[in-house]
Design a protein around this motif. Structure first.
Motif, PDB file in Angstrom:
ATOM      1  N   LEU A 183       9.720   2.587   3.043  1.00 29.92           N
ATOM      2  CA  LEU A 183       9.514   1.216   2.557  1.00 29.92           C
ATOM      3  C   LEU A 183      10.429   0.230   3.274  1.00 29.92           C
ATOM      4  O   LEU A 183      10.022  -0.894   3.590  1.00 29.92           O
ATOM      5  CB  LEU A 183       9.763   1.160   1.048  1.00 29.92           C
ATOM      6  N   PHE A 184      11.666   0.661   3.528  1.00 28.85           N
ATOM      7  CA  PHE A 184      12.598  -0.198   4.274  1.00 28.85           C
ATOM      8  C   PHE A 184      12.053  -0.484   5.669  1.00 28.85           C
ATOM      9  O   PHE A 184      12.061  -1.628   6.134  1.00 28.85           O
ATOM     10  CB  PHE A 184      13.970   0.469   4.355  1.00 28.85           C
ATOM     11  N   LEU A 185      11.565   0.563   6.346  1.00 30.94           N
ATOM     12  CA  LEU A 185      11.030   0.390   7.697  1.00 30.94           C
ATOM     13  C   LEU A 185       9.762  -0.456   7.690  1.00 30.94           C
ATOM     14  O   LEU A 185       9.605  -1.370   8.513  1.00 30.94           O
ATOM     15  CB  LEU A 185      10.751   1.763   8.317  1.00 30.94           C
ATOM     16  N   ALA A 186       8.858  -0.164   6.745  1.00 29.97           N
ATOM     17  CA  ALA A 186       7.612  -0.927   6.672  1.00 29.97           C
ATOM     18  C   ALA A 186       7.881  -2.392   6.337  1.00 29.97           C
ATOM     19  O   ALA A 186       7.255  -3.295   6.903  1.00 29.97           O
ATOM     20  CB  ALA A 186       6.683  -0.312   5.621  1.00 29.97           C
TER      21      ALA A 186
ATOM     22  N   VAL B 207       0.846  -1.204   0.000  1.00 26.42           N
ATOM     23  CA  VAL B 207       0.000   0.000   0.000  1.00 26.42           C
ATOM     24  C   VAL B 207       0.876   1.248   0.000  1.00 26.42           C
ATOM     25  O   VAL B 207       0.623   2.208  -0.742  1.00 26.42           O
ATOM     26  CB  VAL B 207      -0.937  -0.006   1.219  1.00 26.42           C
ATOM     27  N   LEU B 208       1.930   1.241   0.820  1.00 23.16           N
ATOM     28  CA  LEU B 208       2.843   2.382   0.881  1.00 23.16           C
ATOM     29  C   LEU B 208       3.518   2.607  -0.467  1.00 23.16           C
ATOM     30  O   LEU B 208       3.626   3.751  -0.943  1.00 23.16           O
ATOM     31  CB  LEU B 208       3.889   2.150   1.970  1.00 23.16           C
ATOM     32  N   PHE B 209       3.954   1.531  -1.114  1.00 29.85           N
ATOM     33  CA  PHE B 209       4.610   1.657  -2.419  1.00 29.85           C
ATOM     34  C   PHE B 209       3.660   2.242  -3.455  1.00 29.85           C
ATOM     35  O   PHE B 209       4.053   3.107  -4.246  1.00 29.85           O
ATOM     36  CB  PHE B 209       5.125   0.294  -2.886  1.00 29.85           C
ATOM     37  N   VAL B 210       2.411   1.782  -3.459  1.00 27.07           N
ATOM     38  CA  VAL B 210       1.428   2.299  -4.423  1.00 27.07           C
ATOM     39  C   VAL B 210       1.168   3.778  -4.178  1.00 27.07           C
ATOM     40  O   VAL B 210       1.047   4.567  -5.135  1.00 27.07           O
ATOM     41  CB  VAL B 210       0.123   1.490  -4.335  1.00 27.07           C
ATOM     42  N   MET B 211       1.108   4.197  -2.924  1.00 34.20           N
ATOM     43  CA  MET B 211       0.893   5.611  -2.608  1.00 34.20           C
ATOM     44  C   MET B 211       2.062   6.461  -3.108  1.00 34.20           C
ATOM     45  O   MET B 211       1.864   7.525  -3.704  1.00 34.20           O
ATOM     46  CB  MET B 211       0.723   5.785  -1.100  1.00 34.20           C
ATOM     47  N   ILE B 212       3.282   5.989  -2.888  1.00 31.72           N
ATOM     48  CA  ILE B 212       4.471   6.710  -3.354  1.00 31.72           C
ATOM     49  C   ILE B 212       4.461   6.805  -4.873  1.00 31.72           C
ATOM     50  O   ILE B 212       4.712   7.874  -5.454  1.00 31.72           O
ATOM     51  CB  ILE B 212       5.748   5.998  -2.859  1.00 31.72           C
ATOM     52  N   LEU B 213       4.159   5.694  -5.529  1.00 32.80           N
ATOM     53  CA  LEU B 213       4.117   5.667  -6.990  1.00 32.80           C
ATOM     54  C   LEU B 213       3.053   6.620  -7.527  1.00 32.80           C
ATOM     55  O   LEU B 213       3.280   7.335  -8.514  1.00 32.80           O
ATOM     56  CB  LEU B 213       3.849   4.242  -7.469  1.00 32.80           C
ATOM     57  N   ALA B 214       1.898   6.669  -6.879  1.00 24.94           N
ATOM     58  CA  ALA B 214       0.813   7.547  -7.332  1.00 24.94           C
ATOM     59  C   ALA B 214       1.220   9.017  -7.238  1.00 24.94           C
ATOM     60  O   ALA B 214       0.938   9.810  -8.143  1.00 24.94           O
ATOM     61  CB  ALA B 214      -0.444   7.288  -6.505  1.00 24.94           C
ATOM     62  N   VAL B 215       1.886   9.396  -6.143  1.00 24.82           N
ATOM     63  CA  VAL B 215       2.332  10.788  -5.985  1.00 24.82           C
ATOM     64  C   VAL B 215       3.358  11.148  -7.053  1.00 24.82           C
ATOM     65  O   VAL B 215       3.299  12.228  -7.664  1.00 24.82           O
ATOM     66  CB  VAL B 215       2.915  11.015  -4.574  1.00 24.82           C
ATOM     67  N   VAL B 216       4.312  10.241  -7.304  1.00 23.63           N
ATOM     68  CA  VAL B 216       5.341  10.498  -8.314  1.00 23.63           C
ATOM     69  C   VAL B 216       4.717  10.646  -9.701  1.00 23.63           C
ATOM     70  O   VAL B 216       5.061  11.563 -10.457  1.00 23.63           O
ATOM     71  CB  VAL B 216       6.396   9.372  -8.310  1.00 23.63           C
ATOM     72  N   VAL B 217       3.776   9.765 -10.037  1.00 20.74           N
ATOM     73  CA  VAL B 217       3.118   9.837 -11.346  1.00 20.74           C
ATOM     74  C   VAL B 217       2.331  11.133 -11.483  1.00 20.74           C
ATOM     75  O   VAL B 217       2.358  11.792 -12.535  1.00 20.74           O
ATOM     76  CB  VAL B 217       2.196   8.619 -11.561  1.00 20.74           C
ATOM     77  N   TRP B 218       1.638  11.552 -10.425  1.00 21.46           N
ATOM     78  CA  TRP B 218       0.863  12.798 -10.458  1.00 21.46           C
ATOM     79  C   TRP B 218       1.773  14.008 -10.700  1.00 21.46           C
ATOM     80  O   TRP B 218       1.464  14.878 -11.513  1.00 21.46           O
ATOM     81  CB  TRP B 218       0.109  12.953  -9.149  1.00 21.46           C
ATOM     82  N   LEU B 219       2.919  14.048 -10.008  1.00 24.54           N
ATOM     83  CA  LEU B 219       3.866  15.148 -10.205  1.00 24.54           C
ATOM     84  C   LEU B 219       4.466  15.119 -11.611  1.00 24.54           C
ATOM     85  O   LEU B 219       4.673  16.167 -12.241  1.00 24.54           O
ATOM     86  CB  LEU B 219       4.968  15.085  -9.146  1.00 24.54           C
ATOM     87  N   LEU B 220       4.740  13.921 -12.110  1.00 23.44           N
ATOM     88  CA  LEU B 220       5.282  13.793 -13.460  1.00 23.44           C
ATOM     89  C   LEU B 220       4.268  14.260 -14.508  1.00 23.44           C
ATOM     90  O   LEU B 220       4.647  14.864 -15.519  1.00 23.44           O
ATOM     91  CB  LEU B 220       5.696  12.349 -13.731  1.00 23.44           C
TER      92      LEU B 220
END
Length: 203
Positions: free
Chosen positions: A141-144, A93-106
């Protein structure tokens, strides 16, 4: 005059945005939606146990857990509760959230580049935000992943009691490396903007 074959046109910008969004959606479906459906159906939770507990895993599993020993130790929880499912899903879930933010900014960055205005302070801020999300996200992601590993391994293997088990390898350094590279490009953009403003001031 020969046509520049690698020059982006409108269709290339649209395709890039579609591919980025598609990757985010497919990742979410595979890593989050499908496991949630599996959970809702009451099916067993299949996951990997940290290789660091291999010795204890050979001694035996907790009740209701089946361990498969191959290149990796696979654990199947026949009756996983809410806590185990959440622990399993949290890194994805954390990875998908990070990916979504990066894609939105891109997407926003691509819109400005397509409009002929790439060198703006807004785009510098977007690139810095992308860099921060990637670098900070890799730490999270490392911590999670470590907490998830610890919880699942402790629940699966007899004699294991750990809240955090670090995983991963040297390849995981690629993600923060990309973040620092983008931060460097953002600084190059900022200096280019300053140079452009200085030139305009001289004219």
């Amino acid at each position: 005059m020969a046509k520049d074959r690698i020059k982006f046109d409108d269709s290339d910008f649209q395709l890039t945005k579609i591919v980025g969004a598609g990757v985010a959606v497919v990742t979410a479906i595979i890593s989050v939606v499908i496991p949630i459906i599996t959970w809702a159906r009451g099916e067993p939770l299949d996951t990997e146990v940290s290789p660091e507990v291999a010795g204890q895993a050979l001694a035996g599993a907790e009740p209701g857990v089946y361990l498969g020993h191959g290149r990796e130790i696979q654990a199947t929880f026949t009756d996983a509760g809410l806590g185990l499912w959440l622990a399993s899903l949290a890194p994805a879930v954390l990875f998908v959230m990070i990916l979504a933010v990066v894609v939105w900014l891109l997407w926003q960055l691509l819109d400005d580049v397509r409009g002929g205005h790439p060198f703006t302070l807004a785009n510098v801020r977007r690139m810095r935000a992308i860099a921060m999300v990637i670098v900070g996200g890799s730490v999270l992601l490392f911590l999670a992943g470590g907490v998830s590993n610890g919880i699942l391994s402790s629940a699966a293997v007899e004699g294991v009691d750990a809240m955090f088990i670090a995983g991963g390898d040297a390849r995981d350094l690629l993600l923060p490396g990309v973040g620092f590279l983008i931060a460097g490009l953002a600084e190059a953009f900022r200096r280019g903007i300053e140079l452009e403003q200085d030139v305009e001031g001289l004219v």
